[in-house]
Design an enzyme around this catalytic site. Structure first.
Site, PDB file in Angstrom:
ATOM      1  N   GLU A  82       0.825  -1.205   0.000  1.00 57.01           N
ATOM      2  CA  GLU A  82       0.000   0.000   0.000  1.00 57.01           C
ATOM      3  C   GLU A  82       0.861   1.257   0.000  1.00 57.01           C
ATOM      4  O   GLU A  82       0.578   2.217  -0.751  1.00 57.01           O
ATOM      5  CB  GLU A  82      -0.921  -0.012   1.226  1.00 57.01           C
ATOM      6  CG  GLU A  82      -1.654   1.289   1.498  1.00 57.01           C
ATOM      7  CD  GLU A  82      -2.657   1.648   0.421  1.00 57.01           C
ATOM      8  OE1 GLU A  82      -3.206   2.763   0.489  1.00 57.01           O
ATOM      9  OE2 GLU A  82      -2.888   0.826  -0.494  1.00 57.01           O
ATOM     10  N   HIS A 106       2.571   1.931  -3.325  1.00 54.56           N
ATOM     11  CA  HIS A 106       1.602   2.528  -4.252  1.00 54.56           C
ATOM     12  C   HIS A 106       1.451   4.026  -3.998  1.00 54.56           C
ATOM     13  O   HIS A 106       1.387   4.827  -4.947  1.00 54.56           O
ATOM     14  CB  HIS A 106       0.251   1.822  -4.094  1.00 54.56           C
ATOM     15  CG  HIS A 106      -0.814   2.375  -5.000  1.00 54.56           C
ATOM     16  ND1 HIS A 106      -1.932   3.007  -4.515  1.00 54.56           N
ATOM     17  CD2 HIS A 106      -0.922   2.394  -6.343  1.00 54.56           C
ATOM     18  CE1 HIS A 106      -2.685   3.403  -5.529  1.00 54.56           C
ATOM     19  NE2 HIS A 106      -2.102   3.043  -6.637  1.00 54.56           N
ATOM     20  N   HIS A 153     -12.024   5.781  -8.317  1.00 59.97           N
ATOM     21  CA  HIS A 153     -10.572   5.939  -8.239  1.00 59.97           C
ATOM     22  C   HIS A 153      -9.895   5.253  -9.423  1.00 59.97           C
ATOM     23  O   HIS A 153      -8.947   5.801 -10.016  1.00 59.97           O
ATOM     24  CB  HIS A 153     -10.075   5.357  -6.917  1.00 59.97           C
ATOM     25  CG  HIS A 153      -8.647   5.693  -6.604  1.00 59.97           C
ATOM     26  ND1 HIS A 153      -8.146   6.972  -6.674  1.00 59.97           N
ATOM     27  CD2 HIS A 153      -7.595   4.900  -6.224  1.00 59.97           C
ATOM     28  CE1 HIS A 153      -6.869   6.967  -6.345  1.00 59.97           C
ATOM     29  NE2 HIS A 153      -6.508   5.727  -6.085  1.00 59.97           N
ATOM     30  N   HIS A 178     -20.962  -7.264 -16.898  1.00 63.62           N
ATOM     31  CA  HIS A 178     -19.645  -7.070 -17.491  1.00 63.62           C
ATOM     32  C   HIS A 178     -19.466  -7.979 -18.717  1.00 63.62           C
ATOM     33  O   HIS A 178     -18.872  -7.559 -19.724  1.00 63.62           O
ATOM     34  CB  HIS A 178     -18.562  -7.367 -16.446  1.00 63.62           C
ATOM     35  CG  HIS A 178     -17.173  -7.074 -16.911  1.00 63.62           C
ATOM     36  ND1 HIS A 178     -16.782  -5.832 -17.340  1.00 63.62           N
ATOM     37  CD2 HIS A 178     -16.082  -7.873 -17.022  1.00 63.62           C
ATOM     38  CE1 HIS A 178     -15.504  -5.859 -17.683  1.00 63.62           C
ATOM     39  NE2 HIS A 178     -15.065  -7.088 -17.514  1.00 63.62           N
ATOM     40  N   HIS A 189      -5.359  -8.189 -17.610  1.00 64.99           N
ATOM     41  CA  HIS A 189      -6.652  -7.688 -18.070  1.00 64.99           C
ATOM     42  C   HIS A 189      -6.781  -6.195 -17.784  1.00 64.99           C
ATOM     43  O   HIS A 189      -7.250  -5.429 -18.639  1.00 64.99           O
ATOM     44  CB  HIS A 189      -7.769  -8.464 -17.365  1.00 64.99           C
ATOM     45  CG  HIS A 189      -9.086  -8.382 -18.057  1.00 64.99           C
ATOM     46  ND1 HIS A 189      -9.292  -8.786 -19.352  1.00 64.99           N
ATOM     47  CD2 HIS A 189     -10.297  -7.914 -17.617  1.00 64.99           C
ATOM     48  CE1 HIS A 189     -10.552  -8.594 -19.686  1.00 64.99           C
ATOM     49  NE2 HIS A 189     -11.185  -8.050 -18.651  1.00 64.99           N
TER      50      HIS A 189
END
Length: 412
Positions: A112, A115, A196, A311, A371
């Site tokens: 975290e 990032h 986000h 989706h 992906h």
């Protein structure tokens, strides 16, 4: 940790210094590599470099989410009010000992915080890019002023020095940082996490547009050499870009709600169930917490199935439009358009394969990251193609506009 402790600004200065140090590495490399280049060429190179690093940040953000590290540090912007997990070693150790598989562990805290460091570094590069453009814009306006009165009206700013796109990117990255804070403080609220992700994709698209439209004057367009589709395909490319962005939003909703495994086979959702029972109302209720309905009840499995199937249906539409556009470009007489068609077909095929592998192989992490990367790459490519091609204009409008106005037509 109470709600009042979720935002602690004490480590902000150290985080900013860390981001500046990270940004200094690629910036120094760029200045050395382009030391003989003009200022306009350096600004263009920095826009391209920042776009590449933003793409990397999107992929690492997906890794942060998919490894369940989004709450590895439960406060913002630091980790237990420290600038790194080193200073929060004791608190993280206590949380990990209480819940060994919980959201806070030493490994997840580092993921975290890395990032956050990378995001701060990208923000620093965007700040430098905006500063360079505003400085060039001011210098051009100052040099255009005559020595004595009367002062003529200032002409259009050349495209390579227009600060509009760089300023928009700077504002956008600030909003993206705010959504990053909300992601933590609102405990992975699905709507915030999805926005986000869309914000990161949007930032990448803006940087690609900036790099394509703010080419140094007199230089050929790089996207044209790659093979841009051309103005005749512009409406189809625009439609495909909008569909891809909508599909990215659906994919983010699937990921943030952990609905990938709601269907475990293909082409059926589950064995013998081509059209399973679904609850779209509960699945697409935005104002709710993770795994809950707005009233606090647990989210039913039928809602996860609806999210997953939406989706899939969106993917059918996107791949259909992409296949049509690819075939149209592959049959075009222009070699650049044929290259664009092959590129689109390759990206679409890769997205189909990685999407299927997420289902039939039980959501492997490399496939899920690929992906996400493919979706970001498709948005970047379509945005660059659109920005590289001039808007179609009538002959009379072009003659009336003049060359100076046509130079500034691409500024925001």
């Amino acid at each position: 940790m109470t709600a009042a402790d979720l935002i602690d600004l004490r480590p902000v200065l150290w985080l900013l210094l860390t981001g500046a140090a990270l940004a200094a590495l690629p910036l120094t490399w760029l200045l050395r590599r382009h030391r003989q280049a003009s200022p306009a060429q350096r600004r263009h190179a920095l826009a391209l470099l920042t776009a590449v690093l933003t793409f990397d940040l999107i992929v690492f953000g997906a890794y942060t989410r998919l490894s369940d590290s989004g709450l590895g540090c439960p406060d913002w912007p630091g980790c237990y009010a420290s600038a790194s997990p080193v200073g929060a070693h004791a608190q993280i150790g206590q949380a990990q000992q209480a819940h060994p598989t919980g959201p806070v562990t030493h490994r997840k805290a580092w993921i975290e915080m890395i990032h956050r460091y990378l995001a701060t570094g990208v923000g620093a590069l965007i700040t430098v890019l905006a500063f360079w453009h505003w400085r060039a814009w001011w210098q051009q306006r100052r040099h255009r002023r005559p020595a004595g009165p009367p002062a003529p009206e200032p002409g259009p700013v050349p495209t390579d020095a227009a600060p509009g796109w760089a300023t928009l990117c700077l504002v956008w990255v600030g909003l993206q940082g705010a959504f990053g804070a909300l992601t933590v403080t609102m405990k992975l609220y699905p709507a915030i996490v999805t926005l986000h992700l869309l914000g990161g994709i949007g930032l990448l698209a803006l940087l690609c547009v900036q790099a394509a439209r703010q080419q140094p004057l007199g230089q050929p367009s790089r996207p044209a050499r790659v093979g841009a589709p051309g103005t005749t395909c512009r409406p189809a490319v625009q439609a495909l870009l909008l569909l891809v962005i909508a599909q990215v939003m659906l994919g983010g909703w699937v990921s943030t709600n952990y609905a990938v495994l709601a269907c475990d086979s293909f082409p059926h959702c589950r064995a013998g169930e081509a059209w399973p029972v679904m609850d779209f109302a509960a699945g697409f209720e935005w104002r709710r917490e993770l795994g809950r309905q707005s009233g606090g009840e647990f989210l039913p499995f039928e809602a996860l199935t609806a999210i997953h199937m939406a989706h899939r249906l969106g993917a059918v539409l996107v791949l259909g439009v992409l296949a049509w556009l690819s075939l149209h470009l592959l049959n075009a007489p222009d070699p650049g358009q044929r290259r664009a068609g092959r590129c689109l077909a390759a990206l679409g095929s890769a997205q189909l394969l990685t999407g299927l592998s997420n289902v039939v192989l039980d959501w492997p992490l490399p496939s899920a990251l690929a992906h996400t990367a493919g979706a970001a790459l498709m948005v970047a490519l379509l945005s660059t193609w659109l920005a590289a091609q001039p808007r179609p204009q009538g002959l009379g409008r072009q003659l009336a506009a003049g060359p100076a106005a046509r130079v500034s037509a691409d500024t925001p």
